[in-house]
Design an enzyme around this catalytic site. Structure first.
Site, short mmCIF file in Angstrom:
data_model
loop_
_atom_site.label_atom_id
_atom_site.label_comp_id
_atom_site.label_asym_id
_atom_site.label_seq_id
_atom_site.Cartn_x
_atom_site.Cartn_y
_atom_site.Cartn_z
N CYS A 116 0.82 -1.23 0.00
CA CYS A 116 0.00 0.00 0.00
C CYS A 116 0.85 1.26 0.00
O CYS A 116 0.34 2.35 -0.28
CB CYS A 116 -0.94 0.00 1.19
SG CYS A 116 -1.98 -1.46 1.20
N HIS A 256 -3.90 6.86 2.55
CA HIS A 256 -4.21 5.53 2.02
C HIS A 256 -5.59 5.12 2.51
O HIS A 256 -5.93 5.32 3.68
CB HIS A 256 -3.15 4.54 2.50
CG HIS A 256 -3.46 3.12 2.14
ND1 HIS A 256 -3.80 2.73 0.87
CD2 HIS A 256 -3.49 1.99 2.91
CE1 HIS A 256 -4.04 1.44 0.86
NE2 HIS A 256 -3.86 0.96 2.08
N ASN A 286 -10.19 -0.71 -0.58
CA ASN A 286 -8.74 -0.57 -0.54
C ASN A 286 -8.15 -1.12 -1.84
O ASN A 286 -8.15 -2.33 -2.06
CB ASN A 286 -8.21 -1.36 0.67
CG ASN A 286 -6.70 -1.25 0.84
OD1 ASN A 286 -6.00 -0.76 -0.05
ND2 ASN A 286 -6.20 -1.71 1.96
O1 UT7 Z 1 -3.94 -1.69 3.42
C1 UT7 Z 1 -3.19 -2.67 4.01
C2 UT7 Z 1 -3.18 -2.54 5.47
N1 UT7 Z 1 -4.38 -3.11 6.00
C3 UT7 Z 1 -5.10 -2.45 6.89
O2 UT7 Z 1 -4.78 -1.33 7.24
C4 UT7 Z 1 -6.25 -3.18 7.51
C5 UT7 Z 1 -6.25 -2.98 8.99
N2 UT7 Z 1 -7.29 -3.73 9.68
C6 UT7 Z 1 -8.60 -3.40 9.59
O3 UT7 Z 1 -8.97 -2.51 8.86
C7 UT7 Z 1 -9.56 -4.11 10.50
O4 UT7 Z 1 -8.84 -4.86 11.44
C8 UT7 Z 1 -10.57 -5.04 9.75
C9 UT7 Z 1 -11.53 -4.20 8.95
C10 UT7 Z 1 -9.83 -6.01 8.87
C11 UT7 Z 1 -11.39 -5.83 10.78
O5 UT7 Z 1 -12.04 -4.94 11.67
P1 UT7 Z 1 -11.91 -5.13 13.25
O6 UT7 Z 1 -12.70 -4.05 13.86
O7 UT7 Z 1 -10.44 -5.18 13.58
O8 UT7 Z 1 -12.62 -6.50 13.47
P2 UT7 Z 1 -12.04 -7.79 14.20
O9 UT7 Z 1 -11.07 -8.50 13.34
O10 UT7 Z 1 -11.61 -7.40 15.59
O11 UT7 Z 1 -13.36 -8.67 14.33
C12 UT7 Z 1 -14.44 -8.29 15.19
C13 UT7 Z 1 -15.56 -9.28 15.03
C14 UT7 Z 1 -15.11 -10.74 15.12
O12 UT7 Z 1 -16.15 -11.50 15.72
P3 UT7 Z 1 -16.06 -11.89 17.27
O13 UT7 Z 1 -14.79 -12.68 17.41
O14 UT7 Z 1 -16.01 -10.59 18.02
O15 UT7 Z 1 -17.30 -12.67 17.50
C15 UT7 Z 1 -14.99 -11.16 13.67
O16 UT7 Z 1 -15.16 -12.54 13.48
O17 UT7 Z 1 -16.15 -9.12 13.73
C16 UT7 Z 1 -16.14 -10.39 13.06
N3 UT7 Z 1 -15.98 -10.14 11.63
C17 UT7 Z 1 -17.02 -9.86 10.82
N4 UT7 Z 1 -18.34 -9.76 11.03
C18 UT7 Z 1 -19.12 -9.45 9.98
C19 UT7 Z 1 -14.84 -10.12 10.91
N5 UT7 Z 1 -15.11 -9.83 9.64
C20 UT7 Z 1 -16.44 -9.66 9.55
C21 UT7 Z 1 -17.32 -9.36 8.50
N6 UT7 Z 1 -18.64 -9.25 8.74
N7 UT7 Z 1 -16.87 -9.13 7.23
#
Ligand code: UT7
Length: 331
Positions: A116, A256, A286
């Site tokens: 990125c 970004h 993204n």
């Molecule tokens: O450009 C390259 C660099 N990349 C980035 O900068 C990405 C950085 N990371 C992020 O943007 C975020 O971490 C994500 C968008 C990938 C994920 O968001 P989050 O707020 O960190 O969610 P999480 O991984 O902590 O998951 C929270 C909950 C989990 O469920 P439980 O364990 O709390 O029951 C996940 O299983 O949300 C669940 N979850 C979803 N639910 C509905 C994960 N993905 C999804 C989904 N839809 N698509």
């Protein structure tokens, strides 16, 4: 010898027509529109659907638009740098394929892989080429066909990424304008949180790697998020401090587009109001190396000569950085 100032003199962009909406993703994985919008800010992303088309096919219209706007023929391009993590092939460089497709017969080309942050790494390299007096123009294209390395049964990654391309031309500009400063950073310990497991020399492609879905993006989202929030905000602030720039001096932040919450944190750290921040993540998701030039492409008409613009990125590697540009032209 007189100092040469390097700046952006034109912008082009391209996104494929197909819109993959949150509603369609709801039919593919266990997710919902509200979760995606509140956690990421994304409503839809563009996808290159046609069989046999790759990143170069996204880049070609962006570079051709650039040439048209600048009033030059592709044969006038001296150097093409392509930032991508989704090259058409492992080799040759996608830059070479783009040059061949557009008739840039006098250019040499190569790819930069910094995920990125690739666009910022390429802009910094191109700036040095112009400032040295060695080349008169360099095209930098940031392009990714992320849909080619996304597992559309993995809800943690498939909601984030999209396809697109943005291109800029760097040339000599008036004294005091152009690319003023850049801070680039990388930390290879970030590899474990964001990578593609197979298809490289460590783990060449086999039937087993395909069956194990190892040719897709692997991301530990929360860990990447923590590093990204700190990395992008810190480096942008560092760039402001070392150039004595205040929030009032800055016309635009071009961040970004990985996650709206990371963008907000960076803008807050810099003391910038929302009106000064370019945000199009809701439309494109993204697009990795393409997010920054796609923003410049969309906002080009609002940019004024002399505007101070900070571009900031964070991505796989880890790689991150920020670049200060004094905009060189009125559209
Ligand atoms: O450009 C390259 C660099 N990349 C980035 O900068 C990405 C950085 N990371 C992020 O943007 C975020 O971490 C994500 C968008 C990938 C994920 O968001 P989050 O707020 O960190 O969610 P999480 O991984 O902590 O998951 C929270 C909950 C989990 O469920 P439980 O364990 O709390 O029951 C996940 O299983 O949300 C669940 N979850 C979803 N639910 C509905 C994960 N993905 C999804 C989904 N839809 N698509």
């Amino acid at each position: 010898m007189q100092k040469i100032y390097a700046g952006i003199t034109a912008v082009g962009g391209y996104v494929p027509e197909y819109r993959l909406t949150n509603a369609e993703l709801e039919t593919m994985v266990d997710t919902n529109d509200e979760w995606i919008r509140t956690r990421t800010g994304i409503s839809e992303r563009r996808i290159l659907k046609e069989e046999g088309k790759g990143s170069s096919d996204l880049a070609v219209p962006a570079v051709l638009e650039l040439c048209k706007k600048r009033g030059i023929s592709p044969a006038d391009i001296e150097c093409m740098i392509c930032a991508t993590v989704t090259p058409d092939m492992v080799f040759p460089a996608t830059a070479n394929i783009i040059c061949e497709k557009i008739g840039a017969t006098n250019a040499f080309g190569f790819d930069i892989m910094a995920a990125c942050s690739g666009f910022l790494y390429a802009v910094t390299t191109a700036t040095a080429f112009i400032e040295s007096g060695r080349y008169k123009n360099v095209v930098v294209v940031g392009v990714d066909k992320m849909s080619s390395i996304i597992d559309y049964s993995d809800r943690t990654t498939c909601i984030i990424f999209g396809d697109g391309a943005g291109a800029i031309m760097l040339e000599q500009v008036e004294e005091g304008l152009g690319v003023k400063d850049s801070i680039l950073k990388s930390d290879g310990s970030g590899c474990k949180f964001l990578h593609m497991k197979a298809g490289g020399s460590v783990k060449p492609s086999t039937v087993e790697t395909v069956l194990a879905k190892e040719h897709f993006v692997y991301q530990e989202g929360q860990s990447v998020f923590k590093f990204a929030v700190k990395g992008m905000a810190d480096v942008s602030y560092e760039l402001m401090e070392r150039n004595n720039l205040t929030a009032d001096d800055i016309a635009w932040l071009v961040p970004h587009q990985a996650n709206l919450r990371i963008i907000d944190a960076t803008a807050n750290r810099m003391g910038l109001p929302k009106e000064k921040v370019m945000i199009n993540i809701q439309k494109y998701g993204n697009t990795t190396a393409a997010t920054l030039p796609l923003c410049l492409w969309e906002w080009e008409k609002q940019l004024k000569k002399g505007d101070n613009i900070i571009l900031a990125a964070f991505g796989g590697g880890f790689t991150w950085g920020a670049t200060w540009v004094k905009w060189a032209y009125n559209s």
